[in-house]
Design a protein around this motif. Structure first.
Motif, mmCIF file in Angstrom:
data_model
loop_
_atom_site.group_PDB
_atom_site.id
_atom_site.type_symbol
_atom_site.label_atom_id
_atom_site.label_comp_id
_atom_site.label_asym_id
_atom_site.label_seq_id
_atom_site.Cartn_x
_atom_site.Cartn_y
_atom_site.Cartn_z
ATOM 1 N N LEU A 38 1.211 62.208 -15.529
ATOM 2 C CA LEU A 38 0.474 62.761 -16.863
ATOM 3 C C LEU A 38 -1.300 62.319 -16.550
ATOM 4 N N PHE A 47 -7.237 63.999 -19.746
ATOM 5 C CA PHE A 47 -8.125 64.996 -19.263
ATOM 6 C C PHE A 47 -9.793 64.453 -19.499
ATOM 7 N N GLU A 65 -12.182 66.316 -20.998
ATOM 8 C CA GLU A 65 -12.431 66.463 -22.283
ATOM 9 C C GLU A 65 -11.240 66.232 -23.060
ATOM 10 N N THR A 66 -11.385 65.610 -24.273
ATOM 11 C CA THR A 66 -10.050 65.482 -24.931
ATOM 12 C C THR A 66 -9.227 66.601 -25.075
ATOM 13 N N ALA A 67 -7.835 66.195 -24.976
ATOM 14 C CA ALA A 67 -6.961 67.336 -25.214
ATOM 15 C C ALA A 67 -5.908 67.174 -26.160
ATOM 16 N N LEU A 68 -6.341 66.193 -27.047
ATOM 17 C CA LEU A 68 -5.349 66.040 -28.402
ATOM 18 C C LEU A 68 -5.401 67.475 -29.035
#
Ligand SMILES: Nc1ncnc2c1ncn2[C@@H]1O[C@H](COP(=O)(O)OP(=O)(O)OP(=O)(O)O)[C@@H](O)[C@H]1O
Ligand SMILES: [Mg+2]
Lengths: 287, 264
Positions: free
Chosen positions: B86, B89, B91-94
């Motif tokens: 996993l 990223f 940039e946040t990928a939530l």
């Protein structure tokens, strides 16, 4: 002497300052943040009053162009005496609202899925998008004659034109929303083992909701524009017709009653759409 | 835990992105890139901005395929994305429309587990990362450091064999960044979870790494490997040791090697 008094003044600045120096109180108490109400905008009120005053003066002194225009007082009198308590006036409201809502609803029902598929299937896009782009620049009112010829009833043709007004805007917004979904959002879901259906339901749809909302806001405004014009051209009912009849029957106050009513109706619809949009995006509400 | 899986072996990897037009040649990003990221180790990949670090991460995660070369995970070719590796990223990928807990539960639920049965583990992780009180918040209500921790929980709940972190702490303020480094270090030293950690910061690399892999500028490959033999468990004080200074010097030499001053 004067220095000293300044120091005393700062120490007595407020309850929080006192509390912070008191033994045992580690931190000054945090005041619950109150919602800041905007202070009363009296300049705005003055401007509104001035507007009506200028209007009334222009009418009273017969300024150029104002010869046949009624003043605000006449308009209100007409509204109260001839409309507010009549059944037919409220029926006009109802009819226009019904047309707007139906056109808007059909535009959503067709536009949202179409936008989703246009954005996610390359093959479908290659086939359908050129046709879509060919029709999109045609203004909704240019559809009026065709619509009357095509649909069996006048009512259907007006709803159709209203639908056209919102349909292209909604579709293009949803399409754009699908195309701008962050690649990372899809990759991550894919990594975690989500099926195509899950990705569509839990990632694509919510990611597109803000775009749907934009389409709704723009769509509802266009819908009112279109329905009023269509009613003036092709109908014998509704708020648009009421306004136009004021002109045809040489009763200018009625024109104003119609205009004001349409303005209020449009504002109410926008308000309604805003409420729906906020419900659609709970994650944007809490900040 | 101490899993000894999660080993990446890349041999002669090439990757280029299609040019803007049909005629423009594809710009090579990775060229003859080879590496052996050992299992149970904290492998740090270092390179300058734009050298292709994220591209390498996407190849490891299986989001993109190399043009040439072989990439193996535990001896098997990487053929696509999977929950065994996993990526956190850059940039946040939530997903902003899900609460923190829903974000964490997404993986297990997507693979058919019931929400009820997945919840205890998810909550234990959120607890461990200090997010217990924030599980019903949306990502936009979190600070940058919290988001990064939520993403770690979101990944770890799936028991990955290897974690790939692409400049995870870039953009955080210095204090938060240092805290997060200690956080990840502690997690690693507790679990020995195989890790590929990508960064452009030498101090971060030295503090965390078992081994540093230095990339050249694009078209890039691994040009230098530095074994960081600072003892574990590490404290921030290890950055004041003589060995640290030596390693730093070695890394700096490698980083500046072949780079003309006017090229900067
Ligand atoms: N999808 C893409 N299409 C075309 N070129 C790309 C694409 N993604 C990256 N590139 C190019 O490939 C090169 C390497 O990009 P990459 O994002 O892998 O670098 P990076 O080392 O992660 O940089 P950064 O420090 O900015 O994160 C850059 O020159 C970039 O412009
Ligand atoms: Mg990058």
């Amino acid at each position: 002497m004067s220095d000293r008094s300044i120091i005393i003044a700062t120490h007595d600045a407020g309850p929080s300052a006192a509390a912070s120096t008191a033994p045992g109180a580690a931190k000054p108490p945090i005041r619950p943040r109150r919602r800041a109400w905007p202070t009363f905008n009296w300049r705005g009120l003055v401007a509104v009053v001035m507007f009506f005053l200028a209007w009334q003066l222009a009418v009273t002194f017969k300024a150029p162009g104002f010869h046949e225009i009624p003043g605000p007082i006449t308009v209100v009198q007409t509204l109260v005496s001839d409309f507010l308590f009549t059944r037919s006036y409220w029926e006009s409201w109802l009819i226009s609202f019904k047309r707007v809502l139906l056109g808007f609803l059909f535009a959503q029902l067709l536009g949202v899925p179409l936008g989703l598929v246009l954005g996610s299937s390359r093959r479908f896009n290659r086939i359908v998008f050129p046709v879509f782009e060919m029709m999109r620049p045609i203004p909704p009112l240019a559809w009026v004659p065709l619509s009357i010829l095509f649909w069996p009833t006048n009512e259907a043709s007006i709803i159709f034109i209203t639908f056209i007004g919102a349909f292209f805007i909604i579709t293009i917004n949803v399409y754009d929303g699908v195309r701008s979904i962050k690649q990372e959002h899809l990759w991550l879901a894919h990594s975690l083992g989500a099926s195509q259906l899950t990705i569509f339901r839990r990632i694509v749809i919510p990611a597109v909701i803000p775009s749907i909302a934009v389409g709704m806001t723009l769509g509802i405004a266009v819908t009112w524009n279109v329905v009023i014009a269509a009613e003036m051209i092709a109908s014998d009912s509704g708020l648009g017709r009421l306004t136009w009849e004021g002109y045809v029957s040489s009763t200018p106050p009625v024109v104003f009653v119609g205009m004001v009513s349409i303005g209020i109706a449009g504002a109410l619809s926008t308000l309604l759409v805003d409420v729906i949009e906020r419900r659609m995006m709970p994650w944007k509400r809490k900040r | 835990m101490g899993d000894t899986t999660g080993e990446f072996v890349g041999t002669g990897l090439y990757k280029s992105y299609a040019g803007a037009g049909a005629d423009t040649p594809a710009a090579p990003v990775l060229a003859d890139c080879s590496f052996h990221f050992e299992a149970g180790k904290l492998n740090v990949v270092m390179g300058t901005s734009g050298c292709g670090k994220s591209t390498l991460a996407y190849l490891l995660a299986g989001y993109q395929t190399p043009d040439r070369g072989t990439l193996l995970i535990d001896g098997e070719p990487v053929t696509g994305a999977g929950s065994d590796r996993l990526l956190v990223f850059q940039e946040t990928a939530l997903w902003p429309w899900m609460t923190v807990e829903e974000n964490v539960l997404f993986g297990p639920v997507s693979r058919g587990q019931s929400r009820q049965s997945a919840r205890p583990k998810a909550n234990a992780l959120l607890d461990r990362f200090g997010l217990a009180d924030f599980k019903d918040k949306y990502p936009s209500q979190l600070s940058g450091g919290m988001m990064r921790r939520a993403e770690l929980a979101q990944a770890l709940v799936n028991n990955p064999k290897v974690m790939i972190l692409d400049e995870p702490f870039r953009g955080l303020d210095v204090m938060t960044r240092e805290l997060m480094q200690e956080y990840y270090l502690k997690l690693f030293e507790d679990t020995r979870l195989s890790t590929v950690f990508i960064t452009a910061e030498l101090e971060e690399a030295l503090f965390l790494a078992d081994r540093i892999y230095i990339m050249s500028d694009a078209p890039s490959r691994i040009v230098k490997i530095i074994d960081v033999d600072l003892p574990r468990p590490r404290e921030i004080s290890c950055t004041a040791t003589r060995r640290y200074a030596e390693l730093e010097q070695e890394a700096l030499t490698a980083l500046y090697e072949g780079r003309e001053l006017e090229a900067l």
